[in-house]
Design an enzyme around this catalytic site. Structure first.
Site, mmCIF file in Angstrom:
data_model
loop_
_atom_site.group_PDB
_atom_site.id
_atom_site.type_symbol
_atom_site.label_atom_id
_atom_site.label_comp_id
_atom_site.label_asym_id
_atom_site.label_seq_id
_atom_site.Cartn_x
_atom_site.Cartn_y
_atom_site.Cartn_z
ATOM 1 N N CYS A 70 11.235 -46.678 -8.745
ATOM 2 C CA CYS A 70 12.513 -46.630 -8.033
ATOM 3 C C CYS A 70 12.678 -47.861 -7.134
ATOM 4 C CB CYS A 70 12.585 -45.356 -7.190
ATOM 5 S SG CYS A 70 14.111 -45.167 -6.247
ATOM 6 N N GLY A 96 16.874 -42.320 0.074
ATOM 7 C CA GLY A 96 16.160 -41.438 0.973
ATOM 8 C C GLY A 96 15.728 -40.122 0.345
ATOM 9 N N GLU A 97 14.833 -39.429 1.030
ATOM 10 C CA GLU A 97 14.367 -38.094 0.655
ATOM 11 C C GLU A 97 15.076 -37.077 1.556
ATOM 12 O OE1 GLU A 97 13.295 -34.732 -0.245
ATOM 13 O OE2 GLU A 97 12.220 -36.164 -1.524
ATOM 14 N N SER A 124 18.398 -33.239 -4.386
ATOM 15 C CA SER A 124 17.245 -33.701 -5.152
ATOM 16 C C SER A 124 16.087 -34.021 -4.218
ATOM 17 C CB SER A 124 17.617 -34.953 -5.960
ATOM 18 O OG SER A 124 16.487 -35.466 -6.640
ATOM 19 N N SER A 140 12.501 -34.273 -8.720
ATOM 20 C CA SER A 140 12.082 -35.501 -9.393
ATOM 21 C C SER A 140 10.655 -35.312 -9.886
ATOM 22 C CB SER A 140 12.175 -36.687 -8.420
ATOM 23 O OG SER A 140 13.516 -36.930 -8.058
ATOM 24 N N LEU A 141 10.516 -34.845 -11.109
ATOM 25 C CA LEU A 141 9.200 -34.530 -11.654
ATOM 26 C C LEU A 141 8.544 -35.777 -12.253
ATOM 27 C CD1 LEU A 141 7.226 -32.188 -12.097
ATOM 28 C CD2 LEU A 141 8.264 -31.866 -14.351
ATOM 29 N N HIS A 142 9.125 -36.295 -13.324
ATOM 30 C CA HIS A 142 8.797 -37.608 -13.897
ATOM 31 C C HIS A 142 7.424 -37.721 -14.561
ATOM 32 C CE1 HIS A 142 12.455 -38.807 -12.038
ATOM 33 N NE2 HIS A 142 11.980 -38.811 -10.814
ATOM 34 N N ASN A 157 16.084 -47.369 -15.529
ATOM 35 C CA ASN A 157 17.032 -48.434 -15.206
ATOM 36 C C ASN A 157 16.272 -49.603 -14.588
ATOM 37 O OD1 ASN A 157 19.569 -47.103 -15.922
ATOM 38 N ND2 ASN A 157 19.044 -45.679 -14.278
ATOM 39 N N CYS A 174 20.745 -44.696 -11.546
ATOM 40 C CA CYS A 174 19.652 -43.943 -10.930
ATOM 41 C C CYS A 174 18.449 -44.844 -10.697
ATOM 42 C CB CYS A 174 19.280 -42.779 -11.838
ATOM 43 S SG CYS A 174 17.967 -41.742 -11.203
#
Length: 413
Positions: free
Chosen positions: A149, A211-212, A243, A265-267, A344, A387
């Site tokens: 990210c 941000g979280e 999220s 947000s697993l990923h 992305n 994203c």
């Protein structure tokens, strides 16, 4: 320029943002955006109105702020002309400043915004045929340093206030020209305000910007309560998604106190890979995270939890990864869907996007197990609005440095 105390961050894995006071305005006025109607009434009473008058004026002002989108007291036509200057002397109707607005070739819009104390953050509007989604930021910068990210390469500067969060929604409505139409007056009797929302372009909100959100829980909660309030911006909680990267201790409170849809947000599906790309996994592991998802208040087949899964070539995109994802969802009995997100790219990114064929195969495996796994179409890539691409030039600098820059700017003007 007023300064804002910076936040102390113990570490990358388990950052604990320290709440900070809102920087007072130089003119001493109080910004009403982000405040609930009860607090506005208290401020009016503290400023000299009797309690009954304070409640009535608060109801009128609240209606103008959130139903009509008013940005000046002088436009509030059902408030006495003599009262409007009194309000303007003591209070202000704020909006984040727009530094830059960009339009993508696919219709996506991105705004670079600035707070009153000089910090920058971004928001994005994504139009579709049947909806319009606003991606809202909760912090300037981010604490979590997820490796895929771009926002995660920033340092955390500070939390956004409720006014700065709800102000993003209000700015979007300004830009789209779609404030609800309805009554302009507020009766003396404390009854329900009436309005209609005709043909909105902005239909959904996702707390997926910079941000979280769960590390700024109180401010996010208070802002979203204004957004969901029938006497406020009146957007249904079913149209709002928050999220999180997995701040497990706050997930239950999110469901109980806000009640919006949850996206995670697993990923990755193994400890080794998720530790690498989502470092908070070292604190709250996959099993603990999925158990919190299973206990999330309100989760059901009608309100499924969304798992976001960015597709990284050779990292998390194998057939075995897809099958393990299915196994985990089944093991924890989760009402879930999976959003597969093509990576992305951004300058210096350490990963590549999986091939379209590999993404399609991953999706097919999950679909064949009876779990929805659509592939998200990238939007706004040409303006870095997709994203994982949001990043501003916001810096965490000392008060002395900020004072020097302000003095230099003043001398140059």
């Amino acid at each position: 320029m007023a300064d804002t105390a910076l936040m102390s961050i113990p570490g990358q894995v388990d950052p604990v943002p320290v709440a900070r006071d809102i920087t007072p305005r130089a003119d001493g006025r109080v910004d009403l955006i982000g405040l609930p109607r009860t607090r506005i009434a208290e401020l009016f009473a503290e400023a000299g109105l009797d309690p009954r008058q304070a409640r009535l004026r608060a109801k009128q002002v609240y209606h103008w702020l959130y139903h009509r989108g008013a940005t000046a007291f002088e436009t509030m036509t059902d408030i006495a002309k003599t009262m409007r200057p009194w309000l303007a002397e003591r209070f202000v109707i704020g909006r984040p400043d727009v530094v830059e607005a960009q339009h993508s070739s696919d219709g996506t819009r991105k705004w670079l915004l600035r707070t009153a104390d000089g910090h920058e953050f971004e928001m994005v509007f994504i139009p579709d045929a049947d909806r319009g989604t606003l991606c809202v930021s909760s912090q300037v910068g981010c604490t979590l340093n997820c490796r895929f990210c771009h926002t995660g390469t920033m340092r955390l500067v500070r939390n956004l206030t409720p006014g700065e969060i709800v102000g993003q929604v209000m700015l979007a409505r300004d830009a789209l020209g779609e404030w609800p139409k309805g009554r302009m007056d507020v009766a003396e009797v404390e009854d329900e305000a009436e309005y209609t929302a005709d043909g909105r372009l902005l239909t959904n909100i996702v707390m997926m910007g910079m941000g979280e959100p769960l590390y700024n829980f109180d401010n996010v909660r208070d802002a979203l309560r204004l957004v969901m309030d029938g006497d406020g911006l009146a957007l249904s909680k079913r149209r709002i998604t928050l999220s999180t990267s997995g701040v497990v201790p706050m997930m239950g409170r999110c469901g109980e106190e806000i009640g919006v849809n949850l996206a995670v947000s697993l990923h990755a599906v193994t400890k080794e890979v998720r530790d690498e790309i989502v470092p908070i996994n070292r604190k709250y592991g996959i099993e603990e995270l999925l158990a919190a998802c299973a206990a999330y208040p309100g989760a059901s087949n009608a309100r499924r939890i969304t798992f976001e899964y960015v597709m990284l070539k050779g990292k998390n995109d194998s057939d075995d990864d897809a099958r393990e994802l299915v196994r985990l969802i089944r093991e924890y009995g989760l009402p879930a869907k999976v959003n597969l997100i093509p990576f992305n790219p951004w300058p210096g990114a350490p990963y590549e996007c999986s091939t379209p064929e590999r993404i399609r195969r991953f999706s097919d495996i999950v679909f064949e197990a009876g779990i929805s796994a659509p592939v998200r179409t990238p939007r706004g890539r040409d303006i870095d609005a997709a994203c994982g691409q949001l990043k501003t030039a916001a810096r965490k600098i000392s008060r002395a440095q900020r004072d020097r820059e302000a003095a230099e700017a003043a001398a140059a003007s």
